[in-house]
Design an enzyme around this catalytic site. Sequence first.
Site, PDB file in Angstrom:
ATOM      1  N   LYS A 176      37.799 -32.873  28.437  1.00 27.74           N
ATOM      2  CA  LYS A 176      37.519 -32.692  29.853  1.00 27.74           C
ATOM      3  C   LYS A 176      36.468 -33.711  30.290  1.00 27.74           C
ATOM      4  O   LYS A 176      35.485 -33.950  29.564  1.00 27.74           O
ATOM      5  CB  LYS A 176      37.035 -31.264  30.102  1.00 27.74           C
ATOM      6  CG  LYS A 176      36.830 -30.899  31.559  1.00 27.74           C
ATOM      7  CD  LYS A 176      36.468 -29.418  31.683  1.00 27.74           C
ATOM      8  CE  LYS A 176      36.243 -28.996  33.108  1.00 27.74           C
ATOM      9  NZ  LYS A 176      35.937 -27.531  33.222  1.00 27.74           N
TER      10      LYS A 176
ATOM     11  N   SER B 165      38.589 -24.929  36.178  1.00 30.95           N
ATOM     12  CA  SER B 165      38.463 -26.341  36.491  1.00 30.95           C
ATOM     13  C   SER B 165      39.032 -27.257  35.412  1.00 30.95           C
ATOM     14  O   SER B 165      39.161 -28.450  35.615  1.00 30.95           O
ATOM     15  CB  SER B 165      36.977 -26.679  36.709  1.00 30.95           C
ATOM     16  OG  SER B 165      36.210 -26.432  35.542  1.00 30.95           O
TER      17      SER B 165
ATOM     18  N   SER C 298      36.784 -21.199  33.764  1.00 31.47           N
ATOM     19  CA  SER C 298      37.455 -22.484  33.924  1.00 31.47           C
ATOM     20  C   SER C 298      38.317 -22.896  32.748  1.00 31.47           C
ATOM     21  O   SER C 298      39.132 -23.813  32.879  1.00 31.47           O
ATOM     22  CB  SER C 298      36.414 -23.587  34.190  1.00 31.47           C
ATOM     23  OG  SER C 298      35.876 -23.443  35.479  1.00 31.47           O
TER      24      SER C 298
END
Length: 569
Positions: free
Chosen positions: A61, A136, A160
């Site tokens: 990420k 996210s 997330s």
Amino acid sequence: MKLAAGEVLEASRPDSPAVAASRAAHAAPRPAWISLRPTDEVAAGAVDPDAPLAGLPFGVKDNLDVAGLPTTSANPLLADAVAATSAGAVARLEAAGAVAIGKTNMDQFATGLVGTRSPYGACACVADPAYVSGGSSSGSAVAVATGVVPLALATDTAGSGRVPAAFNGLVGIKPTRGLVSTGGLLPACRSLDCVTTLTRTVAVGRAALAAMIWADPDDPWSRPRTPRPPAGVATTMRVVAIPAGPIDLDPPSAAAWAVAVARLRRLVAHVVEVDITAFLAAAKLLYEGPFLAERWAGFGHHLEPDGPHLDPTVRQIVLRGQAIDGASVFAAQDRLAGLRRATEGTWTEVDALMLPVTPNHPTVAEVAADPIGVNRRLGTYTNFVNLLDLCAVAVPADPRADGLPYGVQFVAPAFADDPLLDLAATWCGEDAATPAVPAGSALLAVAGAHMSGLALNPQLTSVGGVLRYRARTAPAYRLFRLNVPGVARPGLVRTGDGPADGVAVEVWQLPQQGLGALLGLIPAPLGLGRVELDDGTLITGFLAEEYATRDATDVTHHGSWRAALTAAR
């Protein structure tokens, strides 16, 4: 844990998984990836073939540093911020032989559960592009769900990692806060951020987690793993709670949840219902209270000046944090402490809590029409986990009737990660072998004051006792409050006419010498005998002489000694 032969190969081979993943990532639609290492660079890497994760390709990420790649947190103005060193979690995976191939897309500054808040493009659910991917950690989920990589690092502050796992049919492991270092992470909420994994199996996620766990002396939020499970955490999870009463779910999710609950009842020994009101109240504090100030402190300086590089919803939400005063923050911490105390009782008689991950699965259009409201609802069952210092793992359940992936999550106290992952593996049909009783140890069933958190439990923990599992007796037993001096104690008696669901007990593992020492502390009319459990197992346990019941109070109807004590207050 070393992965099975054939699953991983050294990166330098032209047919290695890392090289294949790099090629696939370069060919994949860009919304899942923000930056990628050149394939020839991946192929040139040297990997020890005997390393635990030798050659395993993974995505990262883009709020975690990877040496040689920029860390943007989905802000294009940070595209020149090339990291000199890798984040601690990334470095430890690489030391275990895994190969980072690139950085994945995300909701900007890890603020969102939808996967659409990125100037690099919105990610969609792999099953239907009309529906959001969840965020996210959207790009990480899509990269794994499309088969480009078997592992991607995510972060999970409010859900997330778990939300995109549920929306894409993946396993999302959110460990106890601090077990994995957040060094090298561009923070969202520094005190709550967790580095997490997205995988297609529990086994791969667990292997990655094992490599990343580390007490980082340079990370002030890092915590060492406890040498044994905390008091009250069973090494084998057999009793799982679900919410009592109706919960907020749209009709397709409600139907899928009912199927998941039925599956759980077939899988574990006992399913009980608990009140989750305090958990849900804690969840609202994250975005509807002054904890937004921590997001402002973490990355607010990147939100000025405004421009096309910033997601307008993220900016609108986080700018509110700059106006929050210190008194409000302390008031919220006090409120959270009260809610934490209110939830603690849940863990005295259950091992884990199964919840939906989200109440619904919105479309891209629904998010565009109400970006804040839709996102807020998605966090209903995820936002509280880090606030209350819990660990969690999202796992795929049977799909919804409309064909969309559906996921549930198992939640447990801090440092219950290992038994929680065993439960998740069992749910997923993977191996989760029950650890054998070590040589020189014995099992002991307790039904009263020796149970977790009660007055005499230190007699077990002081000699190295560990809670193995929670259970109930066979129907033949009754529980009596004995008329004895000192600590209130019950007597478990085999009367032959007990309730069909038995009486709650805990099974503890003790060193043989510890059990011997305990014998000298047992007063009449109590003693040790053979207790039959609800699965037919016979085990050594506390029993009372039947004569002691003549002047005792029958408390069997409460179901457990703990409940009897509560009722007597």
